[in-house]
Design an enzyme around this catalytic site. Sequence first.
Site, PDB file in Angstrom:
ATOM      1  N   CYS A  78      -1.372   9.112  -2.442  1.00 55.92           N
ATOM      2  CA  CYS A  78      -1.775   8.562  -1.145  1.00 55.92           C
ATOM      3  C   CYS A  78      -3.144   9.125  -0.808  1.00 55.92           C
ATOM      4  O   CYS A  78      -3.281  10.321  -0.518  1.00 55.92           O
ATOM      5  CB  CYS A  78      -0.760   8.928  -0.070  1.00 55.92           C
ATOM      6  N   CYS A 230      -5.495   1.845   3.405  1.00 54.19           N
ATOM      7  CA  CYS A 230      -4.825   2.400   2.228  1.00 54.19           C
ATOM      8  C   CYS A 230      -5.897   3.108   1.412  1.00 54.19           C
ATOM      9  O   CYS A 230      -6.802   2.466   0.870  1.00 54.19           O
ATOM     10  CB  CYS A 230      -4.158   1.292   1.420  1.00 54.19           C
TER      11      CYS A 230
END
Length: 331
Positions: A78, A230
Site C-alpha cells: 500500500c 491509490c
Amino acid sequence: MAELRQVHGSDNTFFLLDQTTLGAPLPQTTLIQLAQRLCDRTTGLNGGADGLLVVDAAAQAVGKMTVINADGTLAKMCGNGIRTVTRYLSEKTGQSRFIIQTDQAPLEVHVDRVLAPGVKTYGAEISPVSFAAAALPFAALDHEQIIDTVLPQIHPTFKFTAVAVPNPHLIAFVPEAALTGPELEAIGKRLNAPNPYFPEGVNVTFATIEGPDTLFARTYERGVGFTNACGTGMSATSIAFVLAHPEMAALDRLITVYNPGGMVQTIVHRVDARYWVELIGNATTIALIAIPDQALAAGDFAGAQVALTGEAEQYEAFGRTLPYRDLVPTI
C-alpha cells in the site's frame, strides 16, 4: 490502553495499529475481523477507513507493515499506507531514512521536503515491479506482457498497461469524461468478480494526461472499490506513463499525479532491467484513539476515546490550492 491512529495519504484513509505496544499481538484472524469492523463506512470507528495497517517488529528493519483491506483481504503493498507508517516509525525512533519490511520486500523510506505548511511529507520505494503475466496474474488475453495495448476482451478501444508493483494494476489513459463515466466502475467490478482474465482480481486505474509530467488518476481498488487515491496505482500509472508516452514523461524525472484526494509526486527509476518508483506524498494523522486492549480485540469501540489532531483541516486547505480538484468528487 491500546492506541490506534486514524491516518491518511491523499485522503486514502487507514487505521494504524502498532502491535509491539500491545500486551500480546493479535492473531491474524482477529486482525481481519477488526479491520472489517473498524473500516465499515457506516458502523466503523470515526467514519471508517479503507484499511488497517498493522505494524510488527522485524529482525532487519525498523518495523514490518501488513495491510488489511476494508473487506478483510490482505494487500501485498500500500503506497499511501506505507508513508503513514513511515511517519509513525520515524517519530517513534527519530530516524529519517530506514527500511520497512513488507510481505514482498524490504523497502527504503525517508522523510521528504514538505509539500505545504502543515503537510508532513514522506517518500517510499515502491517495488518489486513486474510486467509478467504470472506476477499479476492474468490469462486468456493473448499476451505475455500488456503495455499500451487494446484488450478487446476488456474494452473495445482503451489501451491498457498491466504491471505489478507488486499489487496488480491495469491502467488506461483516457479522456477526462471517462473519469466519471460508467466504464471504470464496470471494468473494476467485472475484473474483481470471478473472471477468466484476472483470476485474483486487479486494481484498475483510469488516468488523463494533463501536460508534461502531469497526470490525474482515479482507481477502482481491489478489495475496496473507488478510493480517493491509490499509492501503488499512481506508481504503476507513472511507469505506464513513461513507457507509453515518452514524449510527455521520462525516467528519473519528477511526475506530479493528481487524484480525487489531492496529489503525490513520483520518480520512475530503472537500474539495469529493474524498475522501481519513488512515491512522495503526505502522511496525515487525523486522530489519536485510545481504547482498552480487550475492547480492541473484541471490536467493541464504545469506550474508545478519539482525539482529533486538526491535521485533516490543514491538508484540506492544501487540497483547495490544487488544480484539477473538481475532475472527480472525493469520497
